[in-house]
Write a protein that holds these residues in place. Structure first.
Motif, short mmCIF file in Angstrom:
data_model
loop_
_atom_site.label_atom_id
_atom_site.label_comp_id
_atom_site.label_asym_id
_atom_site.label_seq_id
_atom_site.Cartn_x
_atom_site.Cartn_y
_atom_site.Cartn_z
N ARG A 16 207.63 35.52 -32.42
CA ARG A 16 207.10 36.44 -33.44
C ARG A 16 207.06 37.87 -32.92
O ARG A 16 207.38 38.81 -33.65
N ALA A 17 206.71 38.05 -31.65
CA ALA A 17 206.67 39.40 -31.08
C ALA A 17 208.06 40.00 -31.00
O ALA A 17 208.26 41.18 -31.32
N ARG A 18 209.03 39.20 -30.59
CA ARG A 18 210.41 39.72 -30.51
C ARG A 18 210.95 40.07 -31.89
O ARG A 18 211.63 41.08 -32.06
N ARG A 19 210.64 39.23 -32.88
CA ARG A 19 211.09 39.50 -34.24
C ARG A 19 210.50 40.82 -34.75
O ARG A 19 211.20 41.65 -35.31
N ARG A 20 209.21 41.02 -34.51
CA ARG A 20 208.55 42.26 -34.95
C ARG A 20 209.12 43.47 -34.22
O ARG A 20 209.32 44.52 -34.82
N HIS A 21 209.40 43.31 -32.94
CA HIS A 21 209.98 44.40 -32.15
C HIS A 21 211.34 44.79 -32.72
O HIS A 21 211.64 45.99 -32.89
N HIS A 22 212.17 43.80 -33.04
CA HIS A 22 213.49 44.10 -33.62
C HIS A 22 213.36 44.75 -34.99
O HIS A 22 214.13 45.65 -35.33
N GLU A 23 212.39 44.31 -35.78
CA GLU A 23 212.16 44.93 -37.10
C GLU A 23 211.81 46.40 -36.94
O GLU A 23 212.32 47.26 -37.67
N LEU A 24 210.93 46.69 -36.01
CA LEU A 24 210.52 48.08 -35.80
C LEU A 24 211.67 48.94 -35.27
O LEU A 24 211.80 50.11 -35.64
N LEU A 25 212.49 48.37 -34.41
CA LEU A 25 213.65 49.12 -33.92
C LEU A 25 214.63 49.43 -35.05
O LEU A 25 215.17 50.55 -35.13
N ARG A 26 214.86 48.44 -35.92
CA ARG A 26 215.75 48.68 -37.07
C ARG A 26 215.16 49.75 -37.99
O ARG A 26 215.88 50.62 -38.49
N LEU A 27 213.87 49.70 -38.21
CA LEU A 27 213.22 50.71 -39.05
C LEU A 27 213.33 52.09 -38.43
O LEU A 27 213.62 53.07 -39.13
N ARG A 28 213.13 52.19 -37.12
CA ARG A 28 213.25 53.47 -36.44
C ARG A 28 214.66 54.03 -36.57
O ARG A 28 214.86 55.22 -36.86
N GLU A 29 215.68 53.18 -36.40
CA GLU A 29 217.07 53.62 -36.54
C GLU A 29 217.35 54.09 -37.98
O GLU A 29 218.03 55.11 -38.17
N ARG A 42 206.60 46.58 -27.88
CA ARG A 42 207.04 46.11 -26.56
C ARG A 42 205.89 45.44 -25.82
O ARG A 42 206.10 44.52 -25.05
N ASP A 43 204.67 45.91 -26.09
CA ASP A 43 203.51 45.31 -25.43
C ASP A 43 203.33 43.86 -25.85
O ASP A 43 203.00 43.00 -25.04
N ARG A 44 203.60 43.56 -27.11
CA ARG A 44 203.49 42.17 -27.56
C ARG A 44 204.57 41.29 -26.96
O ARG A 44 204.33 40.13 -26.63
N VAL A 45 205.76 41.83 -26.82
CA VAL A 45 206.85 41.05 -26.22
C VAL A 45 206.52 40.76 -24.76
O VAL A 45 206.65 39.62 -24.30
N LEU A 46 206.07 41.77 -24.04
CA LEU A 46 205.74 41.57 -22.64
C LEU A 46 204.57 40.60 -22.48
O LEU A 46 204.61 39.71 -21.63
N SER A 47 203.56 40.72 -23.32
CA SER A 47 202.45 39.78 -23.23
C SER A 47 202.88 38.37 -23.60
O SER A 47 202.38 37.38 -23.04
N GLY A 48 203.84 38.24 -24.51
CA GLY A 48 204.38 36.93 -24.84
C GLY A 48 205.08 36.29 -23.65
O GLY A 48 204.93 35.09 -23.39
N TRP A 49 205.84 37.09 -22.90
CA TRP A 49 206.51 36.57 -21.71
C TRP A 49 205.49 36.16 -20.64
O TRP A 49 205.65 35.12 -19.98
N ILE A 50 204.46 36.98 -20.46
CA ILE A 50 203.43 36.63 -19.47
C ILE A 50 202.73 35.34 -19.88
O ILE A 50 202.48 34.46 -19.05
N ALA A 51 202.38 35.24 -21.16
CA ALA A 51 201.71 34.04 -21.65
C ALA A 51 202.59 32.80 -21.47
O ALA A 51 202.10 31.74 -21.06
N LEU A 52 203.87 32.93 -21.76
CA LEU A 52 204.77 31.80 -21.60
C LEU A 52 204.89 31.38 -20.14
O LEU A 52 204.81 30.19 -19.81
N ALA A 53 205.04 32.35 -19.25
CA ALA A 53 205.15 32.03 -17.82
C ALA A 53 203.87 31.38 -17.31
O ALA A 53 203.92 30.38 -16.58
#
Length: 112
Positions: free
Chosen positions: A92-105, A39-50
């Motif tokens: 890339r951050a969102r893709r990795r986040h979704h991969e980790l969520l699927r793995l956790r499930e 989630r930290d990578r996703v949030l930092s991606g949004w900050i960087a984009l903004a």
């Protein structure tokens, strides 16, 4: 003591806001005592984009008002490249986040 022009003050306020966003993000990351599941990578991606879009728009506005056509083209090209890099980092951050969520499930279902 002389005052800065209003546009300069506005630009400094924008830069301060970007810096504060990164500081708040860093405090949030450091305050967590558990895995963030990317989630930290996703949030930092949004900050960087903004921040990139805001900087590109400000640069384009300044180049349009004060610069030549070559300045405008160079600023636009730089803005496109940096914005594309920020979008790529976010994707890339969102893709990795979704991969980790699927793995956790999957792991939670295997544990049952």
């Amino acid at each position: 003591m002389c005052r800065l022009p209003a546009r300069t003050q506005a630009v400094f306020a924008g830069l301060i806001a970007i810096g504060l966003a990164w500081a708040v993000f860093a405090a949030w990351v450091l305050s967590r005592r558990r895995p963030l599941f990317a989630r930290d990578r996703v949030l930092s991606g949004w900050i960087a984009l903004a921040a990139t879009v805001a900087t590109a728009v400000a640069g384009l506005t300044l180049a349009a008002v004060r610069g030549s056509a070559a300045d405008l083209v160079a600023t636009a090209a730089g803005g496109v490249v940096l914005t594309a890099a920020a979008v790529l980092a976010l994707v890339r951050a969102r893709r990795r986040h979704h991969e980790l969520l699927r793995l956790r499930e999957a792991l939670q279902q295997d544990a049952r």
